[in-house]
Motif scaffolding. Structure first.
Motif, short mmCIF file in Angstrom:
data_model
loop_
_atom_site.label_atom_id
_atom_site.label_comp_id
_atom_site.label_asym_id
_atom_site.label_seq_id
_atom_site.Cartn_x
_atom_site.Cartn_y
_atom_site.Cartn_z
N LEU A 1 48.72 40.51 40.17
CA LEU A 1 48.47 39.08 40.09
C LEU A 1 47.05 38.77 39.64
N ARG A 2 46.09 39.57 40.09
CA ARG A 2 44.71 39.37 39.64
C ARG A 2 44.57 39.63 38.14
N ARG A 3 45.19 40.70 37.67
CA ARG A 3 45.14 41.00 36.24
C ARG A 3 45.81 39.90 35.42
N ALA A 4 46.92 39.41 35.91
CA ALA A 4 47.60 38.33 35.20
C ALA A 4 46.74 37.08 35.16
N GLY A 5 46.01 36.82 36.26
CA GLY A 5 45.15 35.66 36.29
C GLY A 5 43.99 35.78 35.31
N LEU B 1 58.88 40.95 49.36
CA LEU B 1 58.04 41.76 48.46
C LEU B 1 58.79 42.06 47.16
N GLY B 2 60.07 42.38 47.28
CA GLY B 2 60.84 42.67 46.07
C GLY B 2 61.00 41.45 45.18
N ALA B 3 61.19 40.27 45.78
CA ALA B 3 61.32 39.05 44.98
C ALA B 3 60.03 38.75 44.23
N ARG C 1 57.01 40.96 37.24
CA ARG C 1 57.48 41.73 36.09
C ARG C 1 58.09 40.81 35.03
N ALA C 2 58.84 39.81 35.48
CA ALA C 2 59.42 38.86 34.53
C ALA C 2 58.33 38.07 33.81
N GLY C 3 57.29 37.68 34.55
CA GLY C 3 56.19 36.96 33.92
C GLY C 3 55.43 37.81 32.92
N ALA C 4 55.26 39.11 33.22
CA ALA C 4 54.59 40.00 32.28
C ALA C 4 55.40 40.18 31.01
N GLY C 5 56.73 40.26 31.15
CA GLY C 5 57.57 40.41 29.97
C GLY C 5 57.59 39.16 29.12
N ALA C 6 57.59 37.98 29.77
CA ALA C 6 57.60 36.73 29.01
C ALA C 6 56.28 36.48 28.30
#
Length: 225
Positions: A49-53, A163-165, A171-176
């Motif tokens: 999440l930090r990397r995505a931010g 945690l799984g959700a 993962r879905a956000g990284a792919g999009a």
């Protein structure tokens, strides 16, 4: 972090707490590895999440907040229901083992409200799964099941679901967020070779070299005998 990433982090924290607290009802040979796995999963989520931010800091603008009035109402109802249920279960029913099931049921039901407020139909699946775990925990407590069994069904499993959700949404956000090369490099549109080099129009050989007009008159009329 954006508001979406903050909500995912909150979900991961709840999942971690569910596992850490309820693993105490299990033997140490099982509880300690479960706690270590939960901590490792949470740290991985936090890092992702930090990397995505950081990757989104160069965006066009801040994302709209999801912590609006609807969210606050759902959370307030959740807190009131949880506290009232704990009082009833402990003081009136004298069934402390049912507290875990009640709390999980309330958390699961509050996800139904969030799914409506956030307009995220996928959250209904998590809400249904957690509500089922909470209801099963209440039934087990009423049947006199052991604290360890109740902790697994109504505590550890819901924590793993949370945690799984969160992992699946990350993962879905990284792919999009990945941009396909065909969309970012339209070579055919940027290099129209046929339009930039009209060879036939720039070299009209027949018009620039009229050979029949440049011959001397003697050759055209013929030489006298």
């Amino acid at each position: 972090m954006t508001s979406n990433q903050t909500s995912r982090l909150i979900g991961a924290v709840f999942g971690l707490v569910f596992v850490l607290v309820n693993a105490g009802a299990l033997p140490s040979t099982v509880g300690i590895p479960l706690r270590l796995l939960a901590i490792a999963a949470f740290m991985g989520l936090f890092t992702a999440l930090r990397r995505a931010g950081v990757a989104r800091t160069g965006g066009t603008g801040p994302a709209p907040s999801i912590f609006g009035r609807g969210y606050r109402l759902v959370v307030a109802a959740e807190v009131v229901a949880a506290l009232a249920g704990i009082i009833v279960v402990n003081d009136l029913l004298h069934a402390p083992k049912a507290v875990v099931g009640w709390l999980t049921l309330v958390v699961g039901l509050h996800f139904f409200g969030l799914a409506v407020v956030w307009r995220m139909p996928a959250v209904h699946r998590l809400a249904a799964a957690m509500s089922a775990c909470g209801a099963a925990g209440l039934v087990l407590a009423g049947c006199g099941a052991s604290a360890a069994v109740i902790a697994v069904v109504a505590g550890i499993v819901p924590g793993a679901l949370l945690l799984g959700a969160v992992w699946s949404t990350v993962r879905a956000g990284a792919g999009a967020g990945a941009e396909p090369a065909s969309a970012s490099e339209p070579a055919s549109a940027s290099e129209p070779a046929s339009a930039s080099e009209p060879a036939s129009a720039s070299e009209p050989a027949s018009a620039s070299e009229p050979a029949s007009a440049s011959e001397p008159a003697s050759e055209r009329l013929g030489t006298p005998a």
